[in-house]
Design an enzyme around this catalytic site. Sequence first.
Site, PDB file in Angstrom:
ATOM      1  N   ASP A  81       0.829  -1.198   0.000  1.00 25.34           N
ATOM      2  CA  ASP A  81       0.000   0.000   0.000  1.00 25.34           C
ATOM      3  C   ASP A  81       0.867   1.252   0.000  1.00 25.34           C
ATOM      4  O   ASP A  81       2.038   1.194   0.355  1.00 25.34           O
ATOM      5  CB  ASP A  81      -0.994   0.016   1.174  1.00 25.34           C
ATOM      6  CG  ASP A  81      -0.343  -0.236   2.502  1.00 25.34           C
ATOM      7  OD1 ASP A  81      -0.964  -0.871   3.354  1.00 25.34           O
ATOM      8  OD2 ASP A  81       0.819   0.216   2.704  1.00 25.34           O
ATOM      9  N   ASP A  83       1.284   5.379   0.946  1.00 26.46           N
ATOM     10  CA  ASP A  83       0.834   6.541   1.708  1.00 26.46           C
ATOM     11  C   ASP A  83       1.504   7.770   1.121  1.00 26.46           C
ATOM     12  O   ASP A  83       2.650   7.706   0.667  1.00 26.46           O
ATOM     13  CB  ASP A  83       1.248   6.409   3.176  1.00 26.46           C
ATOM     14  CG  ASP A  83       0.636   5.182   3.820  1.00 26.46           C
ATOM     15  OD1 ASP A  83      -0.547   4.924   3.555  1.00 26.46           O
ATOM     16  OD2 ASP A  83       1.343   4.480   4.562  1.00 26.46           O
ATOM     17  N   ASP A 159       7.977   6.315  13.242  1.00 26.72           N
ATOM     18  CA  ASP A 159       8.553   5.405  14.236  1.00 26.72           C
ATOM     19  C   ASP A 159      10.026   5.059  13.974  1.00 26.72           C
ATOM     20  O   ASP A 159      10.894   5.377  14.768  1.00 26.72           O
ATOM     21  CB  ASP A 159       7.680   4.150  14.415  1.00 26.72           C
ATOM     22  CG  ASP A 159       7.196   3.540  13.117  1.00 26.72           C
ATOM     23  OD1 ASP A 159       7.641   3.975  12.034  1.00 26.72           O
ATOM     24  OD2 ASP A 159       6.369   2.604  13.174  1.00 26.72           O
TER      25      ASP A 159
HETATM   26  P1  ATP Z   1       3.576  -2.182   6.207  1.00 25.65           P
HETATM   27  O1  ATP Z   1       4.521  -2.523   5.127  1.00 25.65           O
HETATM   28  O2  ATP Z   1       3.270  -3.324   7.056  1.00 25.65           O
HETATM   29  O3  ATP Z   1       2.366  -1.430   5.725  1.00 25.65           O
HETATM   30  P2  ATP Z   1       4.295   0.375   7.247  1.00 25.65           P
HETATM   31  O4  ATP Z   1       5.548   0.878   7.919  1.00 25.65           O
HETATM   32  O5  ATP Z   1       3.972   0.978   5.932  1.00 25.65           O
HETATM   33  O6  ATP Z   1       4.405  -1.185   7.156  1.00 25.65           O
HETATM   34  P3  ATP Z   1       1.789   1.415   8.083  1.00 25.65           P
HETATM   35  O7  ATP Z   1       0.945   1.001   9.229  1.00 25.65           O
HETATM   36  O8  ATP Z   1       1.272   1.303   6.708  1.00 25.65           O
HETATM   37  O9  ATP Z   1       3.121   0.580   8.239  1.00 25.65           O
HETATM   38  O10 ATP Z   1       2.243   2.893   8.388  1.00 25.65           O
HETATM   39  C1  ATP Z   1       2.732   3.789   7.405  1.00 25.65           C
HETATM   40  C2  ATP Z   1       3.778   4.723   7.995  1.00 25.65           C
HETATM   41  O11 ATP Z   1       3.209   5.499   9.043  1.00 25.65           O
HETATM   42  C3  ATP Z   1       4.967   4.011   8.637  1.00 25.65           C
HETATM   43  O12 ATP Z   1       5.951   3.692   7.710  1.00 25.65           O
HETATM   44  C4  ATP Z   1       5.438   5.047   9.624  1.00 25.65           C
HETATM   45  O13 ATP Z   1       6.205   6.058   8.989  1.00 25.65           O
HETATM   46  C5  ATP Z   1       4.142   5.671  10.098  1.00 25.65           C
HETATM   47  N1  ATP Z   1       3.622   4.992  11.300  1.00 25.65           N
HETATM   48  C6  ATP Z   1       2.734   3.983  11.349  1.00 25.65           C
HETATM   49  N2  ATP Z   1       2.457   3.624  12.608  1.00 25.65           N
HETATM   50  C7  ATP Z   1       3.181   4.445  13.394  1.00 25.65           C
HETATM   51  C8  ATP Z   1       3.323   4.598  14.800  1.00 25.65           C
HETATM   52  N3  ATP Z   1       2.662   3.803  15.638  1.00 25.65           N
HETATM   53  N4  ATP Z   1       4.159   5.560  15.239  1.00 25.65           N
HETATM   54  C9  ATP Z   1       4.828   6.363  14.391  1.00 25.65           C
HETATM   55  N5  ATP Z   1       4.746   6.267  13.074  1.00 25.65           N
HETATM   56  C10 ATP Z   1       3.930   5.333  12.562  1.00 25.65           C
HETATM   57 MG    MG Z   2       2.144   0.626   4.824  1.00 25.84          MG
END
Ligand code: ATP
Ligand code: MG
Length: 459
Positions: A81, A83, A159
């Site tokens: 996905d 963002d 994070d």
């Molecule tokens: P995945 O590949 O599993 O989607 P992801 O890192 O993209 O991993 P997401 O939940 O899609 O996880 O979150 C998108 C982004 O938002 C992360 O890469 C991070 O920068 C930020 N993020 C998500 N959750 C948190 C959190 N709990 N605290 C701080 N930043 C966060």
């Molecule tokens: Mg993600």
Amino acid sequence: MIKKFLQKVFSKREKAAIAINQADVGATTANVISAKTHKIDRNLISPAALKTCEGLQKAGFQAYIVGGAVRDLLMQYKPKDFDVATNATPEEVYKIFRRSRIIGKRFRLVHVMWGNETIEVSTFRGHHQNTGDAKTADSGRIIRDNIFGTIEEDAVRRDFTANALYYDAATEKVLDFHNGVADLKAKLLRMIGDPVTRYQEDPVRMLRAVRLSAKLGLKIEAKTEAPIRKMADLLQDVPPSRLFDEMLKLFLSGHAVESINALRAQHLHHGLLPLLDVVLEQPMGERFVMLALKNTDDRILNGKSSNPSFLFATLLWHEVLAAWQTYQQQGNPPIPALHMAMNEVIDIQAEKMAIHNRFTATMKEIWAMQPRFEQRAGKRPYALLTHPRYRAGYDFLLLRCASGELPEDIGEWWTVFADASTETRTAMLLPDTGPKKRRRRPRKKAGSAPATTAATTSE
Ligand code: ATP
Ligand code: MG
């Protein structure tokens, strides 16, 4: 008139804000990495994400693909996905894209829809204080957080260093504010800032550390890892629905088995994660559940979809089996006993695990089908093959066989039967020893005892 005047003032303010943000970008210490160096394969980027950035930039805003997607692109994975982060407010984003909607309370975001793909657009987050539209609990946990800020502030709030990378679709440059690229090269997952404070703000980051390190093959950096065991209890304060979402991601990451072993190693189980307790605290079912997770991992790594309902049905199956047995011992016929057991488990466990209602109907269908696989005579097997959830029920049956709960030959029988010719099928049917259809008794005999309710029922 007034409207025009306000629009003018507003757009001046907006322009000023953009100018400040641009100056900030200029003044920052972000490493700027060119396409030649980062070698991101543009074919792996969703056109919808590119169009979203383009739309925002055309309207005069900053826009970057951000977070996990950039991290995955740098690792040459196809992101699942995308963002986008921008300095436009949610309302401004909403105005630019015809098919969009503002969602969320804790974080207000905009979902921009392109065909059946959704791009999540968030406004740069600012520093949170307990003022304005930000709110913190006594434990330091951030409850609500809608303060907007600059790109640097946004990067600090993310994070891990590898998650604070911003890809500019127009220039193809990556902005790296916290040496995330170097950490990725060194295969390290490092928390931005002081890990203790960051876990206090949001304990879910502990789960994310474990999940992302298992998924990406990264080592959790020592200072990031050290506080986890000590702070594990903070997870108890997190709303169950958030835990559920994060655990669902973990189970469907394609690395569930490794993640669970890692959670165990970090002492992030026992009473902290109801979904995990169910997996780990049932000696009978552990083999079954681990097989199911392995099976889910394999499916996902082979690009197949995996249904959360199927997964939850496996997680709770041994609870259903135990309750089913109890109800039968109390004298209930098998099928009603199974339905009583299913309802009981759903009422108690699904609530504890915060399993959403939308999953429970399918879970029940998969369970209710199971006794029917043991009926291999007469017309019944043909009827079962036409069940809309036959495939899920059959996959579930195979897991029961593989875990030793049922003899292997039942699963094998169905594998052959499903694809066999009419003659082979007829030859395969077992002799019909099941209950015969009861012949109706002649009606109206005054004073006769009422007919007993049928034991064989339906789903
Ligand atoms: P995945 O590949 O599993 O989607 P992801 O890192 O993209 O991993 P997401 O939940 O899609 O996880 O979150 C998108 C982004 O938002 C992360 O890469 C991070 O920068 C930020 N993020 C998500 N959750 C948190 C959190 N709990 N605290 C701080 N930043 C966060
Ligand atoms: Mg993600």
